[in-house]
Structures are given as C-alpha cells and as structure tokens.
Design an enzyme around this catalytic site. Structure first.
Site, PDB file in Angstrom:
ATOM      1  N   LYS A  36      -7.256  -7.538  -4.009  1.00  0.00           N
ATOM      2  CA  LYS A  36      -6.279  -6.686  -3.522  1.00  0.00           C
ATOM      3  C   LYS A  36      -6.235  -6.961  -1.919  1.00  0.00           C
ATOM      4  O   LYS A  36      -7.265  -6.794  -1.474  1.00  0.00           O
ATOM      5  CB  LYS A  36      -6.006  -5.077  -3.927  1.00  0.00           C
ATOM      6  CG  LYS A  36      -4.887  -4.408  -3.355  1.00  0.00           C
ATOM      7  CD  LYS A  36      -5.065  -3.049  -3.925  1.00  0.00           C
ATOM      8  CE  LYS A  36      -3.911  -2.056  -3.427  1.00  0.00           C
ATOM      9  NZ  LYS A  36      -3.832  -0.750  -3.950  1.00  0.00           N
ATOM     10  N   SER A  49       0.094   1.029  -6.287  1.00  0.00           N
ATOM     11  CA  SER A  49       0.263   0.047  -5.424  1.00  0.00           C
ATOM     12  C   SER A  49      -0.455  -1.449  -5.775  1.00  0.00           C
ATOM     13  O   SER A  49      -0.088  -2.202  -5.306  1.00  0.00           O
ATOM     14  CB  SER A  49      -0.138   0.472  -4.059  1.00  0.00           C
ATOM     15  OG  SER A  49      -1.561   0.599  -3.974  1.00  0.00           O
ATOM     16  N   SER A  63      -3.456   4.189  -7.915  1.00  0.00           N
ATOM     17  CA  SER A  63      -2.906   2.801  -7.536  1.00  0.00           C
ATOM     18  C   SER A  63      -3.993   1.740  -8.278  1.00  0.00           C
ATOM     19  O   SER A  63      -3.554   0.392  -8.590  1.00  0.00           O
ATOM     20  CB  SER A  63      -2.965   2.488  -6.299  1.00  0.00           C
ATOM     21  OG  SER A  63      -1.885   2.972  -5.753  1.00  0.00           O
TER      22      SER A  63
HETATM   23  N1  GLN Z   1       1.625   6.171  -5.869  1.00  0.00           N
HETATM   24  C1  GLN Z   1       0.854   6.811  -5.012  1.00  0.00           C
HETATM   25  C2  GLN Z   1       1.376   6.629  -3.550  1.00  0.00           C
HETATM   26  O1  GLN Z   1       2.347   6.177  -3.330  1.00  0.00           O
HETATM   27  C3  GLN Z   1      -0.529   6.406  -4.753  1.00  0.00           C
HETATM   28  C4  GLN Z   1      -0.984   5.028  -4.040  1.00  0.00           C
HETATM   29  C5  GLN Z   1      -2.274   4.752  -4.232  1.00  0.00           C
HETATM   30  O2  GLN Z   1      -3.136   5.047  -5.042  1.00  0.00           O
HETATM   31  N2  GLN Z   1      -2.706   3.737  -3.290  1.00  0.00           N
HETATM   32  O3  GLN Z   1       0.890   7.410  -2.579  1.00  0.00           O
END
Ligand code: GLN
Length: 497
Positions: free
Chosen positions: A80, A155, A179
C-alpha cells in the site's frame, strides 16, 4: 508458467526453496500479469520492475549459495502506497505527495526486504487512507476484479484488488477504521488488522495515529499468517510498539480445529441496513462454526452503536494534527512559490491544490472538534465513548474467545454510488470501527457470495489484544471447511479479467 500467479504464497516459497522455479521467474510472471490486467484494474500506482527483479535475483543467488531461505523468500507482494520505500515513490494516493521519493524505508518495508519478499510496487488507495472505496485517490479509482464497475473497498482497495486479480499473492494494507478488512470482504480475500502496536508504524504516513495499524492481506489464512509473522514485532522506532512476543499465528492457522472454543455473535451487528445475502452467508458461517464443534452464544455490546460517530470525531481530530506537516515546505507539492507570495500564501495555495475534498472535509471537521470551547463536547465525549467500547469488549471477552459479525453490511457497491454521500460511505465501516477504537485484533475472511448479486461476503472475527492467534485458528478452520464443501476456493469463481 501462467499458473505461477495462482500459487499461494506458501506454495510459491516452497517451489522456490526446492528449486522447481526461480524467484525471478515468479516475479516476472507477476509483472507480466500486472502488464496484462492492471490497465483495467488500476491496483498499482507504481510498479517497481527493476527493484522487484533485483530482489528476486538476490533470493536466487542466496539459494544457489546454499543459504537458508525464510518462509516467504521470493514471494511477490503489493505494498500500500502509505508505507515509505527508499528511492521508490510514495504518494498516499494524494497530489500532495506526487513525485515525493522517500529517503528511508518504513520498518515494515525493511522487514519485508529482510524476509526476501519481492515488492512489486505500490498500490492505489483513498487519499491518506481516508475512504472506503478507493474513489478518493487522486489517481483514479481501482476496479473490483469481481466486477470492474464496483468498488474494491477502501482505503486499501489497490492491495485487495491486486490479490483478487492475481497480480500478487500477498499485499500490505493499513487499517484505521477498517481499510484492510472491508476491502478484504468485498474482494473475497483475507485481511487482518493485527493488535494495535504489534506492527510498527515507523514510516507509515500517519492518518490517525492512535488507530492506524499495518497488517497482512492474502488469498489464504495461512499466507496471511506467514506475512503477519514477518512484519510484526517490537520496534524501538515506534513509541507505541508493543514489546512482547508475537502470538503464534502460523501455528494457529495450521490447527484447523475450533472444538471447545467459545464464539460470541455480536447482536448489534444486524438489522436494518444489512443486505439479506450478507446476513444469510453470515448465519451459515455461524452454523458452520457450531458444526465444527465451537460453542456459539449471543453477545451484546451496546456501545458499538456509538462507534461510528466517535470514530468520525477522533480520526479527523488526529488527522487535522497529522496532516499539518504538509505545508509545502517539507514534502512534495509546492504551488505559487514565485517570489511574490508569503510562506503562508504558498502553504494555503498548495493545500488547496494538493488535498482532495474528503481530506479537506476531515481537516476542517477535526480542527473544529479540537477547538477551544468545543473540545470537551466533541473530542472529549468521543474519547469517553471509546472507553465504553473497550469495556464492552472486555465484558464480552470475559465469556468468549472471539466475537464474530459480518465484516461489512453490504457487498461491493457500484463506483460512484456513494461518492457524493460521505455518510453513506462511512457506513461501510460500521462493523470494523469498534476494533480500531479498542485496539484489538480482527480478521475478515471470505465465506461465499451473496445470492442476490454474486459478490463476496466477509466474515469478521475479533480477538482480544495480543490474542491474534485466535483469529487464525478460527479463520483457518472456517476456510478449510468451506473449501472442502465447495471443492475449490472462492476466488476460483471470480470472472476472468
Ligand atoms: N473508511 C474509514 C475512513 O475513511 C477507515 C479508513 C481506514 O481504515 N484507513 O476513515
């Protein structure tokens, strides 16, 4: 040769160790696959062909000299783009870091390299890991390999899509609110958020430091465990790193036996908003666990209903502080520096141009929540809810070994469907967020397709902090039973790309 891309990580490492195939051949097969399909999938922001082939050659040379190879030596991985990689671009899916080449490796990157893992490149993500669909990337959305018109989760959608598209057998994600697990669920892959503090955050570009956690993504539970073992462990460079032995996750993944375990079904994760086919597969998984000899009980965690609002105060608050470093002076983009403007003006112009809407929304929200006069009402209250959630977990884990729930309320939604509706987007993490707030460990594992849309459904398993091995014990048993029943793995049902 093309079959090399179908191998699990464990099989790949085994074949390389035995000399059946070279690490260079394995790397090349995956680079070819990326070449063939990634224009459609857009899982990768950067492919490091030279770096990958050099790492693979180093593994082959080690083997030729008779040196011992680690359990993942020569296995390709998709990283990532939120972990720093020395000499290789790191953008976090943002225009703000376009062209930034980090001068150092994250601890996780170093560990992967030390393990002989072959890093193929950096994967697409929602900007600075804020999102649930990868649509917030400044570099365009990633498609879900099951249906390219749908989101791969976020994400870390790029990492999950790379696995499901057979571009890499292993990937790394980060999980601040879901994410790793949510992309795993909607792509039919395995994703694990290890206990907070067990994988180093050094070199992980910070979003919400008290929640961020790197972790393994794979196509099988055993592969995730092997990767977990490679990246976890104490790091003096991270002040929140836990100085304790890593739980025996690989051993647990191989047990395939849940007899005598107590499993709690979280009552609050059901009802309105949950897709029927998701609940159907979840209920079947619970039944399967019973058949496999686990004792299943219903558990109530009343504070979990407050987790989403608490998270959307805490995460933006921390983000507003963390992202202050992108000031146009230190990293990446600089706009309007023509000798006529003040530093403040250049910073403002750069942030205006460099950050996307969701990132701006969070910085504004977080700054507001932390401002004097509102701090206690918003941030302070959210922290109290966080404590209540941890207590709910403590109470639950006093009676059960693990908790289970669906990972996400729905399967992958169409690209664009929630893009202009932040609240609808936030709901994708309804079931995953409590574990981030409490800091414990959780896994998502594929348990079938929802009958109404033929898209993957994920089972979430949650274990107490530093009991990550229980995730693998339960996950390994469920996976083995399902593969037996189906006669193949779920990803074999995915349409060809
Ligand atoms: N979807 C969540 C957010 O937008 C989690 C994101 C993540 O785990 N990086 O904050």
């Amino acid at each position: 040769m093309t079959e090399l891309i179908k191998y699990t990580a464990a099989e790949t490492a085994g074949a390389i160790a035995k000399g059946e195939v070279s690490a260079v051949e394995v790397a090349q097969a995956h680079l070819d696959r990326i070449d063939a399909v990634d224009k459609k999938v857009n899982a990768f922001l950067h492919v490091d062909t030279d770096g990958a082939l050099a790492a693979a050659r180093a593994v082959d040379e080690k083997r030729a000299k008779g040196e011992e190879l680690g359990p993942l030596a020569g296995v390709p991985l998709a990283l990532k783009d939120v972990f720093t990689t020395k000499g290789v671009p790191t953008t976090c899916g943002s225009k703000m870091l376009e062209g930034w080449i980090p001068p150092y490796d994250a601890t996780l990157t170093t560990r992967l390299k030390d393990a002989g893992v072959v890093i193929l490149g950096k994967t697409n993500m929602d900007e600075f890991a804020m999102g649930s669909s990868t649509e917030n990337s400044a570099y365009g959305p990633t498609g879900n390999p099951w249906d390219l018109t749908r989101i791969p989760g976020g994400s870390g959608g790029g990492s999950a899509a790379a696995l499901a598209a057979f571009e890499a057998p292993l990937a790394i994600g980060t999980d601040t609110g879901g994410s790793i697990r949510q992309p795993g669920a909607v792509t039919g892959t395995v994703g694990v958020k290890p206990t907070y503090g067990s994988v180093s955050r050094y070199g992980l570009v910070a979003f919400s430091s008290s929640l961020d956690q790197g972790g393994p993504c794979a196509r099988t539970v055993l592969d995730a465990a092997l990767l977990h073992e490679a990246i976890a462990g104490h790091d003096p460079l991270d002040s929140t790193s836990i100085d304790a032995p890593v739980p025996a996750v690989v051993e647990a993944a191989r047990m395939r036996d849940v007899r005598g375990m107590r499993i709690g079904v979280v009552k609050e994760f059901a009802g309105e908003g949950y897709q029927a086919g998701v609940m159907q597969r979840f209920d079947e998984s619970v039944e399967l666990l019973r058949e496999l000899g686990a004792e299943v009980v219903e558990v109530s965690c009343p504070s979990f209903t407050l987790a989403l609002p608490a998270y959307y105060l805490i995460a933006p608050s921390e983000c507003s502080s963390n992202l202050a470093r992108f000031d146009a002076m230190r990293y990446g983009l600089r706009v309007g520096d023509d000798g006529t403007r003040s530093a403040e003006e250049v910073t403002a112009l750069t942030r205006e141009a460099g950050f996307g809407d969701e990132v701006k929304r969070r910085i504004i929200l977080g700054t507001y929540a932390l401002s004097s006069g509102y701090y206690d009402a918003y941030y302070g209250s959210a922290q109290k809810v966080r404590t209540l959630i941890s207590r709910d977990f403590d109470t639950a884990f006093a009676g059960v070994d693990v908790l289970v729930s669906p990972t996400t309320p729905t399967t992958a939604f169409p690209i664009g469907e929630r893009a202009d509706d932040p609240m609808a987007m936030y709901l994708a993490d309804l079931c995953t967020i409590p574990s981030n707030l409490a800091g414990n460990a959780a896994m998502s594992l594929p348990v079938g397709l929802a009958p109404e849309d033929n898209l993957p459904v994920g089972l979430q398993i949650i274990a107490p902090a530093m009991a990550d091995d229980r995730l693998y014990r339960v996950g390994g048993a469920v996976e083995a039973a399902l593969n037996d029943k189906w006669g193949h793995t779920l990803l074999e049902e995915a349409p060809a790309l």
